[in-house]
Design an enzyme around this catalytic site. Structure first.
Site, mmCIF file in Angstrom:
data_model
loop_
_atom_site.group_PDB
_atom_site.id
_atom_site.type_symbol
_atom_site.label_atom_id
_atom_site.label_comp_id
_atom_site.label_asym_id
_atom_site.label_seq_id
_atom_site.Cartn_x
_atom_site.Cartn_y
_atom_site.Cartn_z
ATOM 1 N N GLU A 13 -88.194 -69.822 59.751
ATOM 2 C CA GLU A 13 -87.178 -69.032 60.451
ATOM 3 C C GLU A 13 -86.064 -68.591 59.495
ATOM 4 O O GLU A 13 -85.361 -69.437 58.939
ATOM 5 C CB GLU A 13 -86.552 -69.870 61.575
ATOM 6 C CG GLU A 13 -85.422 -69.158 62.296
ATOM 7 C CD GLU A 13 -84.614 -70.086 63.186
ATOM 8 O OE1 GLU A 13 -84.063 -69.610 64.193
ATOM 9 O OE2 GLU A 13 -84.531 -71.300 62.876
ATOM 10 N N GLU A 26 -81.798 -71.037 72.567
ATOM 11 C CA GLU A 26 -80.980 -71.745 71.581
ATOM 12 C C GLU A 26 -79.566 -71.171 71.600
ATOM 13 O O GLU A 26 -79.105 -70.562 70.643
ATOM 14 C CB GLU A 26 -81.605 -71.656 70.185
ATOM 15 C CG GLU A 26 -81.014 -72.690 69.238
ATOM 16 C CD GLU A 26 -81.604 -72.623 67.843
ATOM 17 O OE1 GLU A 26 -81.873 -73.697 67.268
ATOM 18 O OE2 GLU A 26 -81.785 -71.510 67.321
#
Length: 257
Positions: free
Chosen positions: A141, A238
């Site tokens: 990521e 998130e």
């Protein structure tokens, strides 16, 4: 259609970690994710996942000493033995928790440093092979430099090139919409271009990282684009609730998810 996964590191923090599983299930979630499980026995987490009928979408490999400032070890050649031990620890948890993906954090390093590049690529190959032997997928990521200054992996195009060069089918991109917008923008076009490499998606409003739909992006349109592109994986939530987690969940009704 993508499945929403409550991020138990950021959401339901009104409860202790092991109690957040029940809170997420009571709020209507059937999937969760979190950053690090390692302060708790894997058996305790597995029992709560089973008791509440929850699927585990994702957790991270050990990052090193988070409290001391570590943000992963993969690009740090001098920490390779610790990285390899962390992979083994993550697999011990994964055998019980059965996550769909594990995320490998890169660490704080200069991406122009050839030693850091070589260390990262070698660590990625090692972790991918170890996870593949267990039937697990690995994601990487890019993280924006505003939230995490000095993070090695902060470019989506470089991440995709790294995945393509490695050419291991269990290595995929973790596409965080919040980080993408801050680093590059161009969210919708890049989703279309990168969709075949994406293994996991995360979402939060930009710029304050609160509930989707409360920032500068049309998050409802983005979620519909994921459906149109055939993405059937998880979308990890998130974000940091602006007030309480339950009050903040009104965004789901507003966006029709």
């Amino acid at each position: 259609m993508a499945r929403l996964a409550a991020n138990l590191t950021m959401m339901f923090t009104e409860h202790g970690f092991l109690d957040r599983f029940a809170a997420a299930a009571d709020a209507g979630f059937d999937a969760v994710e979190f950053l690090f499980p390692y302060e708790h026995a894997p058996e305790a987490i597995a029992e709560r996942l089973q008791r509440h009928g929850l699927t585990l979408a994702l957790f991270n490999l050990p990052p090193g000493d988070w409290a001391a400032g570590d943000r992963g070890l993969a690009a740090l050649p001098q920490r390779r033995a610790e990285f390899d031990a962390g992979v083994a620890t993550a697999l011990e948890y994964a055998r019980l928790l059965r996550p769909h993906r594990l995320h490998m954090m890169a660490g704080l390093a200069d991406r122009r440093d050839p030693l850091a590049i070589a260390a990262y690529q070698s660590a990625l190959r090692h972790a991918a092979a170890a996870l593949d032997a267990e039937g697990l997928a690995l994601v990487i990521e890019p993280i924006n430099p505003r939230d995490m200054p000095g993070y090695f992996l902060s470019d989506f195009n470089w991440a995709v090139a790294c995945i393509d060069e490695l050419a291991m089918p269990n290595v995929q991109l973790q596409y965080d919409i919040y980080h993408r917008q801050i680093i590059h923008g161009d969210v919708l076009a890049s989703l279309e271009a990168m969709i075949s490499r994406i293994g996991h998606v995360q979402i939060a409003a930009v710029p304050e990282r609160h509930e989707p739909g409360s920032g500068e992006l049309d998050d409802g349109r983005i979620l519909k684009a994921l459906d149109r592109l055939g993405y059937a994986g998880f979308v990890g939530l998130e974000y940091r609730p602006r007030t309480t987690t339950l009050e903040g969940l009104a965004w789901r009704r507003a966006l029709g998810v």
